[in-house]
Design a protein around this motif. Structure first.
Motif, PDB file in Angstrom:
ATOM      1  N   SER A 216      -0.816  14.898 -56.501  1.00 40.62           N
ATOM      2  CA  SER A 216      -1.267  16.263 -56.789  1.00 40.62           C
ATOM      3  C   SER A 216      -0.109  17.252 -56.764  1.00 40.62           C
ATOM      4  O   SER A 216      -0.058  18.192 -57.571  1.00 40.62           O
ATOM      5  CB  SER A 216      -2.327  16.682 -55.769  1.00 40.62           C
ATOM      6  OG  SER A 216      -1.803  16.651 -54.452  1.00 40.62           O
ATOM      7  N   LYS A 217       0.835  17.050 -55.843  1.00 36.88           N
ATOM      8  CA  LYS A 217       1.991  17.943 -55.755  1.00 36.88           C
ATOM      9  C   LYS A 217       2.906  17.779 -56.963  1.00 36.88           C
ATOM     10  O   LYS A 217       3.534  18.743 -57.422  1.00 36.88           O
ATOM     11  CB  LYS A 217       2.762  17.675 -54.466  1.00 36.88           C
ATOM     12  CG  LYS A 217       1.967  18.003 -53.216  1.00 36.88           C
ATOM     13  CD  LYS A 217       2.713  17.603 -51.959  1.00 36.88           C
ATOM     14  CE  LYS A 217       1.866  17.893 -50.712  1.00 36.88           C
ATOM     15  NZ  LYS A 217       2.543  17.429 -49.474  1.00 36.88           N
ATOM     16  N   ILE A 218       2.978  16.558 -57.478  1.00 37.85           N
ATOM     17  CA  ILE A 218       3.784  16.313 -58.671  1.00 37.85           C
ATOM     18  C   ILE A 218       3.183  17.040 -59.870  1.00 37.85           C
ATOM     19  O   ILE A 218       3.894  17.612 -60.695  1.00 37.85           O
ATOM     20  CB  ILE A 218       3.907  14.796 -58.947  1.00 37.85           C
ATOM     21  CG1 ILE A 218       4.778  14.148 -57.873  1.00 37.85           C
ATOM     22  CG2 ILE A 218       4.483  14.530 -60.331  1.00 37.85           C
ATOM     23  CD1 ILE A 218       4.829  12.639 -57.943  1.00 37.85           C
ATOM     24  N   VAL A 219       1.857  17.035 -59.955  1.00 38.74           N
ATOM     25  CA  VAL A 219       1.177  17.754 -61.031  1.00 38.74           C
ATOM     26  C   VAL A 219       1.489  19.247 -60.949  1.00 38.74           C
ATOM     27  O   VAL A 219       1.749  19.913 -61.955  1.00 38.74           O
ATOM     28  CB  VAL A 219      -0.344  17.524 -60.966  1.00 38.74           C
ATOM     29  CG1 VAL A 219      -1.060  18.437 -61.955  1.00 38.74           C
ATOM     30  CG2 VAL A 219      -0.674  16.074 -61.271  1.00 38.74           C
ATOM     31  N   GLU A 220       1.518  19.782 -59.725  1.00 37.53           N
ATOM     32  CA  GLU A 220       1.754  21.206 -59.528  1.00 37.53           C
ATOM     33  C   GLU A 220       3.218  21.590 -59.773  1.00 37.53           C
ATOM     34  O   GLU A 220       3.495  22.640 -60.354  1.00 37.53           O
ATOM     35  CB  GLU A 220       1.373  21.601 -58.100  1.00 37.53           C
ATOM     36  CG  GLU A 220      -0.117  21.468 -57.795  1.00 37.53           C
ATOM     37  CD  GLU A 220      -0.418  21.711 -56.335  1.00 37.53           C
ATOM     38  OE1 GLU A 220       0.513  22.091 -55.591  1.00 37.53           O
ATOM     39  OE2 GLU A 220      -1.571  21.511 -55.921  1.00 37.53           O
ATOM     40  N   SER A 221       4.147  20.758 -59.314  1.00 35.40           N
ATOM     41  CA  SER A 221       5.564  21.139 -59.326  1.00 35.40           C
ATOM     42  C   SER A 221       6.442  20.258 -60.202  1.00 35.40           C
ATOM     43  O   SER A 221       7.639  20.532 -60.333  1.00 35.40           O
ATOM     44  CB  SER A 221       6.115  21.105 -57.884  1.00 35.40           C
ATOM     45  OG  SER A 221       5.345  21.896 -57.025  1.00 35.40           O
ATOM     46  N   GLY A 222       5.869  19.201 -60.785  1.00 35.28           N
ATOM     47  CA  GLY A 222       6.677  18.236 -61.525  1.00 35.28           C
ATOM     48  C   GLY A 222       7.451  18.832 -62.681  1.00 35.28           C
ATOM     49  O   GLY A 222       8.633  18.501 -62.889  1.00 35.28           O
ATOM     50  N   ALA A 223       6.830  19.736 -63.450  1.00 41.68           N
ATOM     51  CA  ALA A 223       7.501  20.325 -64.616  1.00 41.68           C
ATOM     52  C   ALA A 223       8.708  21.153 -64.188  1.00 41.68           C
ATOM     53  O   ALA A 223       9.780  21.090 -64.800  1.00 41.68           O
ATOM     54  CB  ALA A 223       6.517  21.180 -65.413  1.00 41.68           C
ATOM     55  N   LEU A 224       8.530  21.935 -63.119  1.00 42.14           N
ATOM     56  CA  LEU A 224       9.641  22.746 -62.598  1.00 42.14           C
ATOM     57  C   LEU A 224      10.783  21.861 -62.131  1.00 42.14           C
ATOM     58  O   LEU A 224      11.949  22.096 -62.471  1.00 42.14           O
ATOM     59  CB  LEU A 224       9.147  23.613 -61.436  1.00 42.14           C
ATOM     60  CG  LEU A 224      10.234  24.359 -60.638  1.00 42.14           C
ATOM     61  CD1 LEU A 224      10.953  25.359 -61.531  1.00 42.14           C
ATOM     62  CD2 LEU A 224       9.622  25.049 -59.421  1.00 42.14           C
ATOM     63  N   VAL A 225      10.454  20.827 -61.354  1.00 41.59           N
ATOM     64  CA  VAL A 225      11.494  19.938 -60.824  1.00 41.59           C
ATOM     65  C   VAL A 225      12.202  19.203 -61.956  1.00 41.59           C
ATOM     66  O   VAL A 225      13.431  19.058 -61.944  1.00 41.59           O
ATOM     67  CB  VAL A 225      10.891  18.937 -59.815  1.00 41.59           C
ATOM     68  CG1 VAL A 225      11.964  17.963 -59.327  1.00 41.59           C
ATOM     69  CG2 VAL A 225      10.280  19.676 -58.640  1.00 41.59           C
ATOM     70  N   LEU A 226      11.447  18.746 -62.954  1.00 38.99           N
ATOM     71  CA  LEU A 226      12.058  18.052 -64.086  1.00 38.99           C
ATOM     72  C   LEU A 226      13.039  18.960 -64.820  1.00 38.99           C
ATOM     73  O   LEU A 226      14.136  18.533 -65.188  1.00 38.99           O
ATOM     74  CB  LEU A 226      10.984  17.557 -65.055  1.00 38.99           C
ATOM     75  CG  LEU A 226      11.488  16.870 -66.334  1.00 38.99           C
ATOM     76  CD1 LEU A 226      12.345  15.655 -65.996  1.00 38.99           C
ATOM     77  CD2 LEU A 226      10.311  16.467 -67.224  1.00 38.99           C
ATOM     78  N   ALA A 227      12.654  20.215 -65.015  1.00 37.03           N
ATOM     79  CA  ALA A 227      13.542  21.159 -65.700  1.00 37.03           C
ATOM     80  C   ALA A 227      14.824  21.376 -64.906  1.00 37.03           C
ATOM     81  O   ALA A 227      15.936  21.374 -65.467  1.00 37.03           O
ATOM     82  CB  ALA A 227      12.819  22.489 -65.911  1.00 37.03           C
ATOM     83  N   VAL A 228      14.693  21.551 -63.594  1.00 38.39           N
ATOM     84  CA  VAL A 228      15.869  21.757 -62.743  1.00 38.39           C
ATOM     85  C   VAL A 228      16.755  20.517 -62.727  1.00 38.39           C
ATOM     86  O   VAL A 228      17.979  20.603 -62.831  1.00 38.39           O
ATOM     87  CB  VAL A 228      15.436  22.123 -61.305  1.00 38.39           C
ATOM     88  CG1 VAL A 228      16.649  22.201 -60.377  1.00 38.39           C
ATOM     89  CG2 VAL A 228      14.687  23.443 -61.294  1.00 38.39           C
TER      90      VAL A 228
END
Length: 319
Positions: A216-228
């Motif tokens: 669930s946390k990956i769904v919430e923050s995964g896009a941001l982390v991938l971009a960084v």
């Protein structure tokens, strides 16, 4: 044994695909992989032991026969990536969990995947191995010191706890691998070919375990982390290439240095996050995503570099 060696070599070229496949599986069936996070340190120790098994006496000679390139690569490794991580965390105002995770990735030494990518790109593999060895041996002191200095603005960092972690999961397994390889001689060298297979499975299980327990946390923050992570990795590859060109290194050395700077030991970042920042559960996420992304980006970089070299060679032949 030859079959296992061949499988291990083949899988090491497709590590990103394997990690992605296992992570997707873990996301949809977390119960199958949730146990893996309990063995993150063990898995990383196995990977580093395998690295030690592959190190030969001539690999250490590279450190002395190419001192300028080794020093340049290690300095670039431990300045570009940590500072880039800190700047990204500050400029993007990242949450504390993600910020410390990105900084951990930036402060880690080069990973063994860089040696494979350098080989694919037709770069200087002995130099790549030499830089990985040098940065890894310095990691017990340099990595905790950098995280302490750069990450303290977000979370409390214990230098000595991190020092103990790096010694436990990096230095001791590498030394053990070197000793076993030295004593075992040709028998260990023949069997050592299966270590890429073991290493691929180990890193894939590390990432899958994180995915299973943080879906669930990956769904919430995964896009941001991938971009960084993509920005961080891109900065490393580009800056490593730029510095190499500035110092007028040959093609093969330029390739090795650029790849070495851009590709981190993200498994170590995950292990350090799990062991030292339990209060920040998302701190493991940047390392996990970096494990996938840097293999994809590194493979693209390697193919571009290899095609450029082949095109140049065809031009010379035609000329």
């Amino acid at each position: 044994m030859k079959t296992l060696n061949a499988i291990g070599t083949a899988l090491s070229r497709y590590v990103a695909v394997i990690i992605v496949a296992l992570s997707v599986w873990a996301f949809f069936m977390p119960s199958l992989f949730s146990w893996a996070t309990s063995y993150t340190t063990v898995f990383l120790g196995v990977i580093m032991f395998g690295m030690g098994l592959t190190i030969k006496a001539q690999d250490f000679k590279v450190v002395f026969t190419h001192p300028k390139e080794i020093v340049l690569g290690v300095i670039a490794q431990y300045t570009i990536m940590p500072l880039a991580a800190w700047l990204l965390a500050w400029a993007l105002d990242l949450p504390a969990d993600i910020a410390i995770g990105v900084i951990l990735v930036g402060c880690c030494p080069g990973g063994t995947a860089s040696n494979v990518i350098t080989y694919i790109a037709r770069g200087n593999v002995p130099l790549s191995v030499g830089m990985t060895i040098a940065s890894t041996l310095l990691a017990p002191i340099v990595t905790p010191a950098l995280v302490f200095c750069l990450g303290g603005a977000w979370v409390d960092v214990s230098f000595w706890a991190m020092f103990a972690s790096v010694v436990q999961v990096v230095l001791l397994p590498v030394i053990a691998g070197v000793l076993v390889s030295t004593v075992g001689g040709e028998a260990i060298e023949r069997a050592g070919g299966i270590m890429p297979l073991v290493s691929v499975l180990a890193i894939a299980l590390i990432v899958a375990g994180i995915t299973a327990n943080n879906g669930s946390k990956i769904v919430e923050s995964g896009a941001l982390v991938l971009a960084v992570v993509a920005l961080h990795n891109g900065i490393g590859l580009a800056a490593g290439y730029g510095i190499s060109r500035l110092f007028k290194l040959d093609y093969d050395k330029t390739t090795a240095l650029a790849v070495e700077v851009g590709m981190q030991n993200s498994g170590l970042a995950v292990s350090l996050a799990a062991a030292n920042f339990a209060a920040n559960p998302l701190a493991t996420l940047p390392g996990a995503i970096f494990s996938i992304w840097h293999n994809i980006a590194g493979s693209i970089f390697a193919n571009v570099r290899r095609r450029g070299m082949e095109k140049a060679e065809r031009g010379i032949d035609n000329g």
